[in-house]
Write a protein that holds these residues in place. Structure first.
Motif, PDB file in Angstrom:
ATOM      1  N   PRO A  35       9.418   8.622  -3.236  1.00 29.74           N
ATOM      2  CA  PRO A  35       7.815   7.786  -2.363  1.00 29.74           C
ATOM      3  C   PRO A  35       9.128   6.598  -2.240  1.00 29.74           C
ATOM      4  O   PRO A  35       9.551   6.273  -3.083  1.00 29.74           O
ATOM      5  N   LEU A  36       8.819   5.105  -1.107  1.00 25.75           N
ATOM      6  CA  LEU A  36       9.330   3.873  -1.085  1.00 25.75           C
ATOM      7  C   LEU A  36       7.734   3.147  -1.093  1.00 25.75           C
ATOM      8  O   LEU A  36       6.789   2.693  -0.613  1.00 25.75           O
TER       9      LEU A  36
ATOM     10  N   HIS B 287      -7.726   4.980  -4.960  1.00 22.91           N
ATOM     11  CA  HIS B 287      -8.030   4.029  -6.002  1.00 22.91           C
ATOM     12  C   HIS B 287      -6.664   2.709  -6.194  1.00 22.91           C
ATOM     13  O   HIS B 287      -7.134   1.778  -6.926  1.00 22.91           O
ATOM     14  N   ARG B 288      -5.601   3.667  -6.064  1.00 21.32           N
ATOM     15  CA  ARG B 288      -4.592   2.736  -5.929  1.00 21.32           C
ATOM     16  C   ARG B 288      -4.646   1.526  -4.754  1.00 21.32           C
ATOM     17  O   ARG B 288      -4.325   0.264  -4.974  1.00 21.32           O
ATOM     18  N   GLY B 289      -5.640   2.093  -3.510  1.00 13.24           N
ATOM     19  CA  GLY B 289      -5.570   0.295  -2.403  1.00 13.24           C
ATOM     20  C   GLY B 289      -6.625  -0.148  -3.187  1.00 13.24           C
ATOM     21  O   GLY B 289      -6.524  -1.337  -2.571  1.00 13.24           O
ATOM     22  N   VAL B 290      -7.649  -0.053  -3.974  1.00 10.52           N
ATOM     23  CA  VAL B 290      -8.636  -1.247  -4.926  1.00 10.52           C
ATOM     24  C   VAL B 290      -7.686  -1.978  -5.792  1.00 10.52           C
ATOM     25  O   VAL B 290      -7.339  -3.215  -5.281  1.00 10.52           O
ATOM     26  N   VAL B 291      -6.932  -1.427  -6.819  1.00  8.51           N
ATOM     27  CA  VAL B 291      -6.084  -2.153  -7.104  1.00  8.51           C
ATOM     28  C   VAL B 291      -5.302  -3.046  -6.414  1.00  8.51           C
ATOM     29  O   VAL B 291      -4.587  -3.846  -6.540  1.00  8.51           O
ATOM     30  N   ARG B 292      -4.448  -2.608  -5.201  1.00  9.77           N
ATOM     31  CA  ARG B 292      -3.765  -3.401  -4.909  1.00  9.77           C
ATOM     32  C   ARG B 292      -4.571  -4.319  -4.122  1.00  9.77           C
ATOM     33  O   ARG B 292      -4.077  -6.030  -4.261  1.00  9.77           O
ATOM     34  N   ASP B 293      -5.423  -4.495  -3.013  1.00  8.90           N
ATOM     35  CA  ASP B 293      -5.984  -5.794  -2.973  1.00  8.90           C
ATOM     36  C   ASP B 293      -7.056  -6.516  -3.980  1.00  8.90           C
ATOM     37  O   ASP B 293      -7.015  -7.381  -3.568  1.00  8.90           O
ATOM     38  N   THR B 294      -7.153  -5.293  -5.418  1.00  5.66           N
ATOM     39  CA  THR B 294      -7.529  -6.708  -6.086  1.00  5.66           C
ATOM     40  C   THR B 294      -6.274  -7.862  -6.172  1.00  5.66           C
ATOM     41  O   THR B 294      -6.265  -8.878  -6.883  1.00  5.66           O
TER      42      THR B 294
ATOM     43  N   ARG C 121     -10.016  20.427  -6.846  1.00 10.24           N
ATOM     44  CA  ARG C 121      -9.456  21.895  -5.852  1.00 10.24           C
ATOM     45  C   ARG C 121      -9.753  21.548  -4.558  1.00 10.24           C
ATOM     46  O   ARG C 121      -9.210  22.871  -3.931  1.00 10.24           O
ATOM     47  N   ALA C 122     -11.143  21.223  -4.570  1.00 10.85           N
ATOM     48  CA  ALA C 122     -11.803  21.331  -2.564  1.00 10.85           C
ATOM     49  C   ALA C 122     -10.457  20.381  -1.910  1.00 10.85           C
ATOM     50  O   ALA C 122      -9.958  19.629  -2.628  1.00 10.85           O
ATOM     51  N   PRO C 123     -10.167  21.404  -1.058  1.00  8.42           N
ATOM     52  CA  PRO C 123      -9.331  20.340   0.117  1.00  8.42           C
ATOM     53  C   PRO C 123      -9.705  18.960   0.557  1.00  8.42           C
ATOM     54  O   PRO C 123     -10.761  18.841   0.643  1.00  8.42           O
ATOM     55  N   PRO C 124      -8.767  18.144   0.635  1.00  6.70           N
ATOM     56  CA  PRO C 124      -9.397  16.946   0.555  1.00  6.70           C
ATOM     57  C   PRO C 124      -9.865  16.719   2.210  1.00  6.70           C
ATOM     58  O   PRO C 124      -9.468  17.661   3.133  1.00  6.70           O
ATOM     59  N   ASP C 125     -10.930  15.842   2.338  1.00  8.28           N
ATOM     60  CA  ASP C 125     -12.280  15.471   3.594  1.00  8.28           C
ATOM     61  C   ASP C 125     -11.931  14.852   4.616  1.00  8.28           C
ATOM     62  O   ASP C 125     -12.298  14.403   4.771  1.00  8.28           O
ATOM     63  N   ARG C 126     -10.455  13.772   4.163  1.00  2.21           N
ATOM     64  CA  ARG C 126     -10.046  12.543   5.171  1.00  2.21           C
ATOM     65  C   ARG C 126      -8.711  13.214   5.256  1.00  2.21           C
ATOM     66  O   ARG C 126      -8.050  13.295   4.431  1.00  2.21           O
ATOM     67  N   SER C 127      -7.595  11.834   6.110  1.00  2.00           N
ATOM     68  CA  SER C 127      -6.842  12.350   5.795  1.00  2.00           C
ATOM     69  C   SER C 127      -6.000  11.347   5.088  1.00  2.00           C
ATOM     70  O   SER C 127      -7.096  10.255   4.815  1.00  2.00           O
ATOM     71  N   ASP C 128      -5.150  10.633   4.563  1.00  8.55           N
ATOM     72  CA  ASP C 128      -4.451   9.796   3.329  1.00  8.55           C
ATOM     73  C   ASP C 128      -3.526   8.796   4.311  1.00  8.55           C
ATOM     74  O   ASP C 128      -2.528   8.929   4.474  1.00  8.55           O
ATOM     75  N   GLU C 129      -4.481   8.014   4.863  1.00  4.38           N
ATOM     76  CA  GLU C 129      -3.275   6.755   5.617  1.00  4.38           C
ATOM     77  C   GLU C 129      -2.930   5.593   5.835  1.00  4.38           C
ATOM     78  O   GLU C 129      -3.492   4.795   5.972  1.00  4.38           O
ATOM     79  N   TYR C 130      -2.279   5.412   3.713  1.00  2.27           N
ATOM     80  CA  TYR C 130      -2.122   4.299   3.835  1.00  2.27           C
ATOM     81  C   TYR C 130      -1.096   3.532   3.745  1.00  2.27           C
ATOM     82  O   TYR C 130      -0.524   2.777   3.494  1.00  2.27           O
TER      83      TYR C 130
ATOM     84  N   SER D 260       0.773  -1.077  -0.334  1.00  2.00           N
ATOM     85  CA  SER D 260      -0.259   0.144  -0.228  1.00  2.00           C
ATOM     86  C   SER D 260       1.164   0.807   0.032  1.00  2.00           C
ATOM     87  O   SER D 260       2.083   1.252   0.514  1.00  2.00           O
ATOM     88  N   PHE D 261       0.253   2.592  -0.473  1.00  2.00           N
ATOM     89  CA  PHE D 261       0.859   3.702  -0.977  1.00  2.00           C
ATOM     90  C   PHE D 261       0.758   4.896  -0.008  1.00  2.00           C
ATOM     91  O   PHE D 261      -0.773   4.445  -0.978  1.00  2.00           O
ATOM     92  N   SER D 262       0.545   5.389   0.349  1.00  2.00           N
ATOM     93  CA  SER D 262       0.001   7.004   0.346  1.00  2.00           C
ATOM     94  C   SER D 262       0.713   8.229  -0.106  1.00  2.00           C
ATOM     95  O   SER D 262       2.164   8.486  -0.050  1.00  2.00           O
ATOM     96  N   PHE D 263       0.297   8.802  -1.274  1.00  2.00           N
ATOM     97  CA  PHE D 263       0.406  10.003  -1.846  1.00  2.00           C
ATOM     98  C   PHE D 263       0.712  10.567  -1.421  1.00  2.00           C
ATOM     99  O   PHE D 263       1.952  11.557  -1.339  1.00  2.00           O
ATOM    100  N   SER D 264       0.257  11.355  -0.326  1.00  2.00           N
ATOM    101  CA  SER D 264       0.616  12.414   0.320  1.00  2.00           C
ATOM    102  C   SER D 264       1.587  12.239   0.833  1.00  2.00           C
ATOM    103  O   SER D 264       1.777  13.473   1.972  1.00  2.00           O
ATOM    104  N   SER D 265       2.139  11.490   0.730  1.00  2.00           N
ATOM    105  CA  SER D 265       3.348  11.153   2.512  1.00  2.00           C
ATOM    106  C   SER D 265       3.839  11.722   1.639  1.00  2.00           C
ATOM    107  O   SER D 265       5.496  11.658   2.115  1.00  2.00           O
ATOM    108  N   SER D 266       4.479  11.910  -0.152  1.00  2.00           N
ATOM    109  CA  SER D 266       5.735  12.025  -0.331  1.00  2.00           C
ATOM    110  C   SER D 266       4.412  12.663  -1.238  1.00  2.00           C
ATOM    111  O   SER D 266       5.726  13.985  -2.464  1.00  2.00           O
TER     112      SER D 266
END
Length: 491
Positions: free
Chosen positions: A97-98, A34-41, A447-456, A12-18
């Motif tokens: 990114p890692l 969306h990347r999380g869905v791919v990873r799971d699949t 363009r709106a700010p994210p509505d939650r943090s990206d904890e992946y 898994s990877f959180s883009f917001s971390s990088s």
């Protein structure tokens, strides 16, 4: 046929971390989702028994299609590619990114072990892995489409069903070829630009491997153009199918002109497979993959010899036709020349027992391949070598019998025939791959700010048994709208 790829898995990877996106602050979070869905699949796909993998392919392919526009948007914003978007995307790299991928073409350090996970530290390499995964999944889809043609336990597939299956499989392979083509152009562009601070790409996505994969997809698609009108593989299957007797009274026909054209298409396929083999032969990729490329080249050349033989036989030159069949067998590693002097070439007992052993071994190999086809496992992993040998030997038996009794033509040596083979002829052109774009309204909304943090960032990799199963669609408020893309719901 086509190559039975194993699909990779990824962490898994959180883009917001990088990355941060000044113009569209919600883009990194949405890309992670969306990347999380791919990873799971991918993870679920890997754990399925082989028989259940075919039906799961379309889900996997659609999850990749949903994710790619987000990845390309980040890529465009980071590299300042001029895009066709009405608004500019600006992305800044905070830290490298890692990301981990478990590759499937790299050589494992020990036989029987999985290759170690690779650490990918650039967005571009992650994009390459994602796209090669999609291309491999499309190749597996083409296998699923072709599988019914190879079954001997069910009634044979009708002509129109057969044509449809081959057309769909060809489209899947050409879509894969377009992806590899795009990536190989992109490799050249990266090499000539100033991105030298990137570490060299791992073998799976290195320029030689990408070019080899492109040539392979083109070789397989070219052979399918021949299979569409080649009646013989179906006849050989029918002879082994207890549900079918039609072959006994209806000989297949190939018009003379077509036979010569098919031979040249097969030679083009052989050239593509040969290029692929030369690109990765000394390279750090799996030996099964390299062997498959070599087998495919031989099979394509053997098919070309068979069609030159059919062409000669149609023109009344049976002796030359038989020589071409022997040339085809020689390409497959079976030597006939010099064994047919005066009828039976195995007079002494040693020779007889040797040929009996060979016969038994061949029969055993054939039975094992038939079982693989029935179970839908790694059938065709010999690139169709056994199937082509059966076809040539069926024609050989018939023509040698006729020639011994009716035509009695001399069989010319095969060396000169092989030396005068013409060049291959291309049939397909690769359509350019268009990187998928986000819908303008979807981009505008980010363009709106994210509505939650990206904890992946804190989940383990997708092939850990302990991985948290984060089937994400609908798991958070406000994400439902992004999933109405025709893909199935994931929860």
């Amino acid at each position: 046929m086509p190559y039975p790829f194993t699909l990779p898995t990824t962490s898994s990877f959180s883009f917001s971390s990088s990355f941060t996106c000044e113009s569209h602050p919600s883009l990194p979070l949405n890309a992670s989702t969306h990347r999380g869905v791919v990873r799971d699949t991918l993870k679920k796909f890997k754990r399925l028994p082989p028989t259940s993998q075919s039906p799961a392919l379309s889900t996997l392919i659609s999850s990749l299609h949903s994710y790619l526009p987000y990845l390309f948007a980040l890529d465009a914003g980071l590299s300042h590619h001029p895009t066709t978007y009405p608004e500019e995307i600006t992305v800044t790299l905070l830290t490298s990114p890692l990301i981990q991928w478990r590759p499937t073409l790299s050589l494992p350090p020990l036989p029987g072990r999985e290759p170690p996970r690779l650490k990918v530290t650039s967005l571009e390499h992650d994009l390459f892995f994602t796209l090669t995964t999609l291309a491999a999944a499309l190749t597996l889809q083409s296998r699923t489409q072709l599988h019914p043609l190879y079954l001997t336990t069910t009634a044979p597939v009708g002509t129109s069903h057969r044509q449809t299956a081959i057309s769909s499989a060809t489209k899947s392979l050409l879509d894969a070829a377009a992806i590899y083509d795009y990536l190989s152009h992109r490799c050249s562009a990266s090499a000539s630009s100033h991105h030298h601070h990137h570490p060299p790409p791992p073998p799976d996505i290195s320029p030689p491997t990408i070019r080899a994969l492109r040539s392979l997809a083109l070789a397989e698609a070219t052979l399918l153009a021949v299979l569409k009108d080649d009646p013989y593989p179906a006849v050989v299957l029918q002879q082994r199918n207890e549900n079918d007797t039609e072959w006994m009274y209806k000989p297949p026909d190939i018009p003379k002109v077509r036979a010569h054209l098919f031979a040249r298409l097969c030679l083009a396929a052989a050239e593509h497979a040969g290029q692929a083999y030369a690109l990765v032969n000394t390279h750090k990729v799996s030996s099964e993959f390299v062997r498959y490329l070599d087998d495919l080249r031989r099979v394509a050349r053997a098919k070309a010899c068979r069609f030159f033989g059919i062409d000669a036989e149609l023109g009344g030159e049976q002796g030359k036709g038989i020589a071409w069949l022997w040339a085809g067998l020689k390409e497959l590693g079976v030597d006939r020349e010099g064994k047919h002097g005066g009828g039976s070439g195995s007079s002494n007992t040693g020779e007889k027992s040797k040929s009996l052993m060979k016969g038994l071994k061949k029969e055993w190999t054939e039975r094992r391949e038939d079982k693989k086809v029935e179970r839908g496992l790694d059938w065709g992993a010999d690139a169709g070598r056994l199937e082509e040998r059966r076809v040539i030997e069926m024609l050989e038996g018939k023509w040698v019998r006729q020639n011994d009794t009716i035509m009695t033509q001399a069989i010319p040596p095969i060396g000169p025939l092989l030396a005068q083979m013409p060049t291959g002829r291309e049939i397909h052109t690769i359509k350019p791959f268009q990187p998928p774009l986000l819908e303008p309204n979807v981009l505008e909304a980010m363009r709106a700010p994210p509505d939650r943090s990206d904890e992946y960032g804190n989940y383990p990799s997708s092939d850990d048994e302990t991985a948290v199963d984060s089937s994400m669609a609908g798991a958070f408020p406000g994400t439902q709208g992004e999933y109405r893309t025709g893909t199935p719901n994931y929860y």
